[in-house]
Design an enzyme around this catalytic site. Structure first.
Site, PDB file in Angstrom:
ATOM      1  N   TYR A 171       0.836  -1.216   0.000  1.00  0.00           N
ATOM      2  CA  TYR A 171       0.000   0.000   0.000  1.00  0.00           C
ATOM      3  C   TYR A 171       0.868   1.263   0.000  1.00  0.00           C
ATOM      4  O   TYR A 171       0.629   2.203  -0.770  1.00  0.00           O
ATOM      5  CB  TYR A 171      -0.898  -0.053   1.234  1.00  0.00           C
ATOM      6  CG  TYR A 171      -1.871   1.073   1.391  1.00  0.00           C
ATOM      7  CD1 TYR A 171      -3.060   1.107   0.653  1.00  0.00           C
ATOM      8  CD2 TYR A 171      -1.636   2.100   2.308  1.00  0.00           C
ATOM      9  CE1 TYR A 171      -3.971   2.134   0.826  1.00  0.00           C
ATOM     10  CE2 TYR A 171      -2.547   3.129   2.488  1.00  0.00           C
ATOM     11  CZ  TYR A 171      -3.714   3.138   1.750  1.00  0.00           C
ATOM     12  OH  TYR A 171      -4.627   4.162   1.925  1.00  0.00           O
ATOM     13  N   LYS A 175       1.030   4.127  -2.842  1.00  0.00           N
ATOM     14  CA  LYS A 175       0.637   5.506  -2.550  1.00  0.00           C
ATOM     15  C   LYS A 175       1.770   6.483  -2.830  1.00  0.00           C
ATOM     16  O   LYS A 175       1.530   7.604  -3.304  1.00  0.00           O
ATOM     17  CB  LYS A 175       0.155   5.622  -1.100  1.00  0.00           C
ATOM     18  CG  LYS A 175      -1.184   4.912  -0.831  1.00  0.00           C
ATOM     19  CD  LYS A 175      -2.279   5.389  -1.762  1.00  0.00           C
ATOM     20  CE  LYS A 175      -3.685   5.055  -1.275  1.00  0.00           C
ATOM     21  NZ  LYS A 175      -4.715   5.418  -2.279  1.00  0.00           N
TER      22      LYS A 175
HETATM   23  N1  LIG Z   1      -9.872   6.434   5.216  1.00  0.00           N
HETATM   24  C1  LIG Z   1      -8.656   6.927   5.400  1.00  0.00           C
HETATM   25  O1  LIG Z   1      -8.299   7.419   6.491  1.00  0.00           O
HETATM   26  C2  LIG Z   1      -7.679   6.922   4.285  1.00  0.00           C
HETATM   27  C3  LIG Z   1      -6.350   7.284   4.566  1.00  0.00           C
HETATM   28  C4  LIG Z   1      -5.445   7.342   3.517  1.00  0.00           C
HETATM   29  C5  LIG Z   1      -5.864   7.050   2.232  1.00  0.00           C
HETATM   30  N2  LIG Z   1      -7.151   6.666   2.000  1.00  0.00           N
HETATM   31  C6  LIG Z   1      -7.529   6.358   0.626  1.00  0.00           C
HETATM   32  O2  LIG Z   1      -8.794   6.925   0.345  1.00  0.00           O
HETATM   33  C7  LIG Z   1      -9.435   6.160  -0.674  1.00  0.00           C
HETATM   34  C8  LIG Z   1     -10.863   5.833  -0.267  1.00  0.00           C
HETATM   35  O3  LIG Z   1     -10.813   4.905   0.800  1.00  0.00           O
HETATM   36  P1  LIG Z   1     -11.943   4.803   1.936  1.00  0.00           P
HETATM   37  O4  LIG Z   1     -11.227   4.939   3.225  1.00  0.00           O
HETATM   38  O5  LIG Z   1     -13.081   5.702   1.637  1.00  0.00           O
HETATM   39  O6  LIG Z   1     -12.352   3.256   1.795  1.00  0.00           O
HETATM   40  P2  LIG Z   1     -13.741   2.510   1.444  1.00  0.00           P
HETATM   41  O7  LIG Z   1     -13.466   1.065   1.484  1.00  0.00           O
HETATM   42  O8  LIG Z   1     -14.825   3.053   2.309  1.00  0.00           O
HETATM   43  O9  LIG Z   1     -14.021   2.972  -0.049  1.00  0.00           O
HETATM   44  C9  LIG Z   1     -13.266   2.496  -1.139  1.00  0.00           C
HETATM   45  C10 LIG Z   1     -14.216   2.098  -2.253  1.00  0.00           C
HETATM   46  O10 LIG Z   1     -13.421   1.705  -3.391  1.00  0.00           O
HETATM   47  C11 LIG Z   1     -14.107   0.642  -4.040  1.00  0.00           C
HETATM   48  N3  LIG Z   1     -13.172  -0.135  -4.859  1.00  0.00           N
HETATM   49  C12 LIG Z   1     -12.178  -0.938  -4.417  1.00  0.00           C
HETATM   50  N4  LIG Z   1     -11.537  -1.521  -5.450  1.00  0.00           N
HETATM   51  C13 LIG Z   1     -12.146  -1.067  -6.585  1.00  0.00           C
HETATM   52  C14 LIG Z   1     -11.922  -1.299  -7.971  1.00  0.00           C
HETATM   53  N5  LIG Z   1     -10.959  -2.133  -8.377  1.00  0.00           N
HETATM   54  N6  LIG Z   1     -12.704  -0.667  -8.875  1.00  0.00           N
HETATM   55  C15 LIG Z   1     -13.695   0.176  -8.440  1.00  0.00           C
HETATM   56  N7  LIG Z   1     -13.958   0.418  -7.134  1.00  0.00           N
HETATM   57  C16 LIG Z   1     -13.188  -0.190  -6.211  1.00  0.00           C
HETATM   58  C17 LIG Z   1     -14.677  -0.185  -2.900  1.00  0.00           C
HETATM   59  O11 LIG Z   1     -15.737  -1.019  -3.332  1.00  0.00           O
HETATM   60  C18 LIG Z   1     -15.086   0.889  -1.895  1.00  0.00           C
HETATM   61  O12 LIG Z   1     -16.460   1.211  -2.004  1.00  0.00           O
HETATM   62  C19 LIG Z   1      -8.536   4.947  -0.918  1.00  0.00           C
HETATM   63  O13 LIG Z   1      -7.700   5.187  -2.035  1.00  0.00           O
HETATM   64  C20 LIG Z   1      -7.714   4.871   0.349  1.00  0.00           C
HETATM   65  O14 LIG Z   1      -6.488   4.197   0.159  1.00  0.00           O
HETATM   66  C21 LIG Z   1      -8.057   6.583   2.996  1.00  0.00           C
END
Ligand SMILES: NC(=O)c1ccc[n+]([C@@H]2O[C@H](COP(=O)([O-])OP(=O)(O)OC[C@H]3O[C@@H](n4cnc5c(N)ncnc54)[C@H](O)[C@@H]3O)[C@@H](O)[C@H]2O)c1
Length: 289
Positions: A171, A175
């Site tokens: 990851y 990133k």
């Molecule tokens: N939540 C945090 O604190 C945090 C921190 C750093 C980075 N992020 C990044 O933010 C982004 C959103 O994450 P989140 O926390 O909302 O998670 P989440 O799991 O709530 O949402 C992610 C969504 O992406 C969809 N998804 C996954 N693989 C897919 C694919 N191959 N094609 C289409 N859709 C797909 C999933 O079905 C899910 O609904 C991600 O890139 C994550 O790495 C989140």
């Protein structure tokens, strides 16, 4: 008038978490949104039209414009279909929000090839896939004399960009790669009228609730009427700004969480040693540490 009035946006992973909040805000600000979500589990297994369609229903019930897309963004053709759907349903494409993500954590010594490949495929390749097909569309528009006024917002993470997070080699590498991709894309696509930035968000979603040591912090109850610092909705105003015509910024990465936005900067020289002619190993050993 909304900040995104008349714009057409595609948002990946917009069926849940942070992406869902982007979709709701973008539609409320006047954009037509293609809501992409594969609908799989945290590890990216399975598929379900439900999450994307529910967000579309929510947007249309509130009077906004949206269409669902369930393409797997890790695939080249899925990303192409997403760009094509925006153009065929809403006539053009102005904004790409790369957000979809999964986790398959594990320490390096035991990490399976499938864990590495799946995370790189969804995050790093997934970001590139959509960027690539959108860039080709914008290049064609530019060459045809319709210079775009477009924006891309990618999703990096503190894990990989500002902290080396043990257990997240796949990851973190993806990133950090996304942050680097953002800077190259900003440089390349400026000629086509496209700005490219990235965010490193922090919020309560199913991904963070499942992260060891983080779940309890994120799940803590917020007393009614108090600001919820971990709400995923806190992330979206920055993304809407970066995507809007109000924003002149390109080639930047911003950390965003709760009430704070920080501009990040990456690798830079912190120390230089020099020699005359070829290096001697002992000379390096004496002077570099
Ligand atoms: N939540 C945090 O604190 C945090 C921190 C750093 C980075 N992020 C990044 O933010 C982004 C959103 O994450 P989140 O926390 O909302 O998670 P989440 O799991 O709530 O949402 C992610 C969504 O992406 C969809 N998804 C996954 N693989 C897919 C694919 N191959 N094609 C289409 N859709 C797909 C999933 O079905 C899910 O609904 C991600 O890139 C994550 O790495 C989140």
């Amino acid at each position: 008038m909304g900040a995104l009035e008349g714009k057409v946006a595609v948002i990946t992973g917009a069926g849940r978490g942070i992406g869902r909040e982007h979709a709701l805000l973008f539609a409320a600000e006047g954009a037509a949104v293609v809501v992409n979500d594969l609908g799989g589990d945290n590890a990216g297994e399975g598929a379900d039209v439900g999450p994307a369609q529910e967000v579309v229903n929510e947007i249309t019930a509130a009077g906004g414009k949206a269409a669902a897309n369930t393409a797997n963004i890790a695939t080249w053709d899925g990303a192409k279909d997403l760009v094509d759907q925006a153009v065929s349903e809403f006539g053009k494409l102005d904004i790409v929000i790369n957000n979809a993500g999964i986790l398959r954590d594990g320490f390096i010594a035991g990490l399976e090839e499938s864990q590495w490949d799946a995370v790189i495929a969804v995050h790093l390749k997934g970001h590139f896939n959509l960027l690539r097909h959108a860039a080709a569309y914008w290049k064609d528009q530019s060459k045809a004399g319709n210079q775009p006024n477009a924006a891309v917002v990618n999703t990096a993470s503190a894990s990989g960009v500002t902290v080396p997070n043990a257990g997240q080699a796949n990851y973190g590498a993806a990133k950090a790669g996304i942050a680097a991709l953002t800077l190259v894309a900003a440089d390349e696509l400026e000629r086509y009228g496209v700005r490219v930035n990235a965010i490193a968000p922090m919020a309560r979603t199913r991904l963070t609730l499942a992260t060891p040591g983080m779940g309890a912090i994120f799940a803590a109850e917020v007393p009614e009427g108090e600001f919820d610092a971990f709400s995923p909705a806190n992330i979206s105003p920055l993304v809407a700004y970066l995507a809007s015509d109000k924003c002149p910024i390109t080639g930047k990465v911003f950390a965003v969480q709760g009430e704070a936005i920080s501009e990040l900067a990456g690798w830079h020289d912190v120390k230089t040693i020099e020699t005359e002619g070829p290096w001697l190993i002992d000379d390096i050993a004496a002077r570099l540490p």
